[in-house]
Design a protein around this motif. Sequence first.
Motif, PDB file in Angstrom:
ATOM      1  N   LYS A 279       0.726  -1.221   0.020  1.00  0.00           N
ATOM      2  CA  LYS A 279      -0.001   0.050  -0.084  1.00  0.00           C
ATOM      3  C   LYS A 279       0.699   1.351  -0.112  1.00  0.00           C
ATOM      4  O   LYS A 279       0.553   2.219  -0.473  1.00  0.00           O
ATOM      5  N   ARG A 280       2.054   1.218   0.430  1.00  0.00           N
ATOM      6  CA  ARG A 280       2.702   2.241   0.746  1.00  0.00           C
ATOM      7  C   ARG A 280       4.018   2.291  -0.320  1.00  0.00           C
ATOM      8  O   ARG A 280       4.314   3.230  -1.195  1.00  0.00           O
ATOM      9  N   ALA A 281       4.918   1.389  -0.100  1.00  0.00           N
ATOM     10  CA  ALA A 281       6.012   1.187  -0.869  1.00  0.00           C
ATOM     11  C   ALA A 281       6.476  -0.355  -0.960  1.00  0.00           C
ATOM     12  O   ALA A 281       6.241  -1.163   0.008  1.00  0.00           O
ATOM     13  N   VAL A 282       7.705  -0.545  -1.806  1.00  0.00           N
ATOM     14  CA  VAL A 282       8.288  -1.989  -1.861  1.00  0.00           C
ATOM     15  C   VAL A 282       9.835  -1.428  -1.594  1.00  0.00           C
ATOM     16  O   VAL A 282      10.172  -0.478  -2.173  1.00  0.00           O
ATOM     17  N   VAL A 283      10.590  -2.192  -0.797  1.00  0.00           N
ATOM     18  CA  VAL A 283      11.609  -2.004  -0.707  1.00  0.00           C
ATOM     19  C   VAL A 283      12.704  -2.968  -1.335  1.00  0.00           C
ATOM     20  O   VAL A 283      12.398  -4.284  -0.889  1.00  0.00           O
ATOM     21  N   LEU A 284      13.574  -3.069  -2.170  1.00  0.00           N
ATOM     22  CA  LEU A 284      14.209  -4.241  -2.869  1.00  0.00           C
ATOM     23  C   LEU A 284      15.473  -4.282  -2.331  1.00  0.00           C
ATOM     24  O   LEU A 284      16.170  -3.228  -2.210  1.00  0.00           O
ATOM     25  N   SER A 285      15.842  -5.458  -1.649  1.00  0.00           N
ATOM     26  CA  SER A 285      16.936  -5.836  -0.876  1.00  0.00           C
ATOM     27  C   SER A 285      17.719  -7.245  -0.938  1.00  0.00           C
ATOM     28  O   SER A 285      17.630  -7.697   0.085  1.00  0.00           O
ATOM     29  N   SER A 286      17.478  -7.456  -2.295  1.00  0.00           N
ATOM     30  CA  SER A 286      17.621  -8.896  -2.621  1.00  0.00           C
ATOM     31  C   SER A 286      18.654  -9.359  -2.830  1.00  0.00           C
ATOM     32  O   SER A 286      19.201 -10.255  -3.388  1.00  0.00           O
ATOM     33  N   GLY A 287      19.960  -8.362  -2.512  1.00  0.00           N
ATOM     34  CA  GLY A 287      21.288  -8.908  -2.502  1.00  0.00           C
ATOM     35  C   GLY A 287      21.904  -8.519  -4.082  1.00  0.00           C
ATOM     36  O   GLY A 287      21.369  -8.176  -5.163  1.00  0.00           O
ATOM     37  N   ILE A 552      11.586   6.350  -8.924  1.00  0.00           N
ATOM     38  CA  ILE A 552      10.213   5.698  -9.563  1.00  0.00           C
ATOM     39  C   ILE A 552       9.673   5.508  -8.261  1.00  0.00           C
ATOM     40  O   ILE A 552      10.142   4.972  -7.010  1.00  0.00           O
ATOM     41  N   PRO A 553       8.273   6.020  -8.522  1.00  0.00           N
ATOM     42  CA  PRO A 553       7.423   6.144  -7.152  1.00  0.00           C
ATOM     43  C   PRO A 553       7.203   4.907  -6.488  1.00  0.00           C
ATOM     44  O   PRO A 553       6.989   3.785  -7.026  1.00  0.00           O
ATOM     45  N   ARG A 554       7.218   5.063  -5.130  1.00  0.00           N
ATOM     46  CA  ARG A 554       7.119   3.764  -4.203  1.00  0.00           C
ATOM     47  C   ARG A 554       8.193   2.887  -4.461  1.00  0.00           C
ATOM     48  O   ARG A 554       7.814   1.598  -3.949  1.00  0.00           O
ATOM     49  N   LEU A 555       9.341   2.895  -4.764  1.00  0.00           N
ATOM     50  CA  LEU A 555      10.165   1.886  -5.040  1.00  0.00           C
ATOM     51  C   LEU A 555      11.553   2.441  -4.183  1.00  0.00           C
ATOM     52  O   LEU A 555      12.227   3.481  -4.664  1.00  0.00           O
ATOM     53  N   TYR A 556      12.106   1.739  -3.335  1.00  0.00           N
ATOM     54  CA  TYR A 556      13.077   1.996  -2.417  1.00  0.00           C
ATOM     55  C   TYR A 556      14.141   0.789  -2.689  1.00  0.00           C
ATOM     56  O   TYR A 556      13.615  -0.303  -2.886  1.00  0.00           O
ATOM     57  N   THR A 557      15.320   1.102  -2.071  1.00  0.00           N
ATOM     58  CA  THR A 557      16.318  -0.120  -2.309  1.00  0.00           C
ATOM     59  C   THR A 557      17.363   0.137  -1.348  1.00  0.00           C
ATOM     60  O   THR A 557      17.894   1.645  -1.099  1.00  0.00           O
ATOM     61  N   ALA A 558      18.048  -1.152  -0.979  1.00  0.00           N
ATOM     62  CA  ALA A 558      19.218  -0.852   0.056  1.00  0.00           C
ATOM     63  C   ALA A 558      20.155  -2.022  -0.073  1.00  0.00           C
ATOM     64  O   ALA A 558      19.627  -3.247  -0.345  1.00  0.00           O
ATOM     65  N   GLY A 559      21.174  -1.862   0.639  1.00  0.00           N
ATOM     66  CA  GLY A 559      21.903  -3.303   0.565  1.00  0.00           C
ATOM     67  C   GLY A 559      23.032  -3.274  -0.742  1.00  0.00           C
ATOM     68  O   GLY A 559      23.077  -2.508  -1.671  1.00  0.00           O
ATOM     69  N   GLU A 560      23.453  -4.449  -0.695  1.00  0.00           N
ATOM     70  CA  GLU A 560      24.488  -4.851  -2.043  1.00  0.00           C
ATOM     71  C   GLU A 560      23.727  -4.765  -3.262  1.00  0.00           C
ATOM     72  O   GLU A 560      24.457  -4.482  -3.944  1.00  0.00           O
ATOM     73  N   ILE A 561      22.446  -4.791  -3.396  1.00  0.00           N
ATOM     74  CA  ILE A 561      21.732  -4.658  -4.686  1.00  0.00           C
ATOM     75  C   ILE A 561      21.948  -3.115  -5.358  1.00  0.00           C
ATOM     76  O   ILE A 561      21.754  -3.005  -6.421  1.00  0.00           O
ATOM     77  N   SER A 562      22.111  -2.204  -4.503  1.00  0.00           N
ATOM     78  CA  SER A 562      22.259  -0.970  -4.729  1.00  0.00           C
ATOM     79  C   SER A 562      23.569  -0.246  -3.929  1.00  0.00           C
ATOM     80  O   SER A 562      23.252   0.846  -3.338  1.00  0.00           O
ATOM     81  N   SER A 563      24.747  -0.915  -3.971  1.00  0.00           N
ATOM     82  CA  SER A 563      25.599  -0.613  -2.858  1.00  0.00           C
ATOM     83  C   SER A 563      26.013   0.913  -2.928  1.00  0.00           C
ATOM     84  O   SER A 563      26.138   1.397  -4.439  1.00  0.00           O
TER      85      SER A 563
END
Length: 596
Positions: A279-287, A552-563
């Motif tokens: 409903k709010r957002a997705v965080v991509l942190s899949s390495g 990109i609205p409602r898409l966040y990312t952290a970790g190795e995938i976007s170091s």
Amino acid sequence: MVEKKTATEEKSLSRRDFLRNTGILAGGAVLGTGLLAGCSDSAAKAEAPPPVEQTWDYEADVVIIGLGGAGASAAIEAHDAGAKVLVIEKQAEKTHYPNTRMSGGVWHNPDPMGDRGARVEYIKAMMSGENIPWKNEGEQEHVSAEMAEMFADGIMDVENFLMTQAPDLDPAGMAPGGEASFPMFPKFKEAKYGKTINTRYKDFQNADDNVPAYEQPKEQKSAGEAFYWALVEEGIKGKRPEIQILFSTPAKRLIQGENGEIRGVIATQGDKEIKVKAKRAVVLSSGGYEYNLPMRRAFLEGPGVTGWGFYGSPDNTGDGIEMAILVGAGLVKVAKAASRIESAFPHGKNWDEKGLKMGSNTSVTSSKNSVIVDNFGKRYTDEHIITDSTRPYRYQFYKEAVHYDLLTMNYPRIPSWIIFDETRRTSSPVVGTSGSTVGYGFLPWSKDNLDAIQRGWILKADTLEELAAKIKADPENRELIDTQTLIDNVKKFNEYCAVGVDKDFGRTPATMGPVEKPPFYAMKLYPGGPNTKGGIDANAKREALDWNAKPIPRLYTAGEISSVFKFTYQAGGNLTECIVCGRVAGKNAAGQTPWS
Ligand SMILES: Cc1cc2nc3c(=O)[nH]c(=O)nc-3n(C[C@H](O)[C@H](O)[C@H](O)COP(=O)(O)OP(=O)(O)OC[C@H]3O[C@@H](n4cnc5c(N)ncnc54)[C@H](O)[C@@H]3O)c2cc1C
């Protein structure tokens, strides 16, 4: 009233839609075709815009993809900001071994007495290199200043964050492990970025070496196992049981609304496809993409597919990068890795099906009674720089390893060979056995190294001549080895050992010992190491960016995938960014207004 579009508008819209729907925007076209050809079915099918689903199997405010250190930190922060959080994790709960868990557990903890402005400068240099005098790889003007600011503040709360999750961690045991790596960077002194910490619980010293890390009682855990335990077992499962985790549920595709915003995720559970509403957002942190063959082919230097080995989780297959590309995310510095050279083997459960080797942490590369030679049999470096924690560039050694020889049109250092003798063989395992792929049961290894010899992973011979013949018979040597070159190089090294001076490369004397007691051994080394680093472009809010640096609205990312460490790497950076950037991503994701 329905607005009528002009012919030009129609044309530009359809082109933009095409690019978006195929995940290829601007520069992405270069990567798109090759990548998608080798990627999973879900990617190949994503030719039409996925509809905004009307029925959902699960629903949460914030959906997090991947439960390593970054995903765990994002989940904790989003939860504490009041969001309902759901985590989608590919691995089964019983064998949940992300890189975070298999790691050394080292992270950065600068001195609070350091100057903040100086810290920003030092961090910026590490991340993008834009502010170093020789402006090495400064190509992230769109985000580098704000990212350094964000990191300089976030890093000061890492210890507190960890201790809040796991008060039984031992601050005394978590001893400083070293100095800041890069004295040549701006404001090194004033930044006081000196401390690197090893994660440990109170009784870590009494851990039984014969018990695998993942089976040790909490109090005896250390390294990545302790770091993971603090965040996932204590921070999430213990303190925040409301956070729902779906294990054995690989995410496959992001669901995008008409305006490009991310509304949910399609994942699979066995044969069943499930739809998860965010409903709010997705965080991509899949390495990272360490075990993705087409991505390695696309991004890595040298013979990327077979010529590299990584010693982390084989489930790091770049899924999140693929999903992000398909919704129009831009990529940046994807070829970057935290790497040196290490042994790797075509053996395993699933990964050999992809033609990829599995690496193992090979700290023996600078030990006594061993030398490293290239495929011709020639020494080419001070072996000690490969693992020496006081040398800033050890995680960039892979750049030496992928050296290309123009005259012979060859990568002579892929593989390289570590040559050692019986004294070395009997003194300890030649690969690390506590963490990484051996410690987590992905690669077998006996402490006397004998099973690796039996398996043919280590070649054995009574003389150096015979050893050279065995090396030559290995297809990866491409018949390049020259027997006399090998003999001469070992002889010369032994002479240097006798006088305690390496006249060719200046190897640290304490690490030198002759290769003289037969039988002799040879083991292949490849560029590789813990992880890839580059990936999805993102800003300081950890919003994923498209090829025009637009969120990109409602898409966040952290970790190795976007170091964030796109230029260079100081040991401990990845776990530090898991917490710093994961928290920022989780908080901002939770701060979005629900779309329904
Ligand atoms: C042996 C080793 C030693 C290391 N030592 C250190 C160290 O001491 N200090 C340091 O800072 N760094 C170290 N690193 C690097 C560091 O561990 C990683 O970069 C960091 O842990 C990455 O965290 P992450 O959360 O981004 O990814 P990970 O910890 O890899 O977690 C990613 C998660 O996503 C899951 N996933 C993947 N695809 C999907 C999908 N499609 N759907 C759902 N889930 C998915 C994976 O199963 C995994 O659980 C080391 C790495 C290794 C391998």
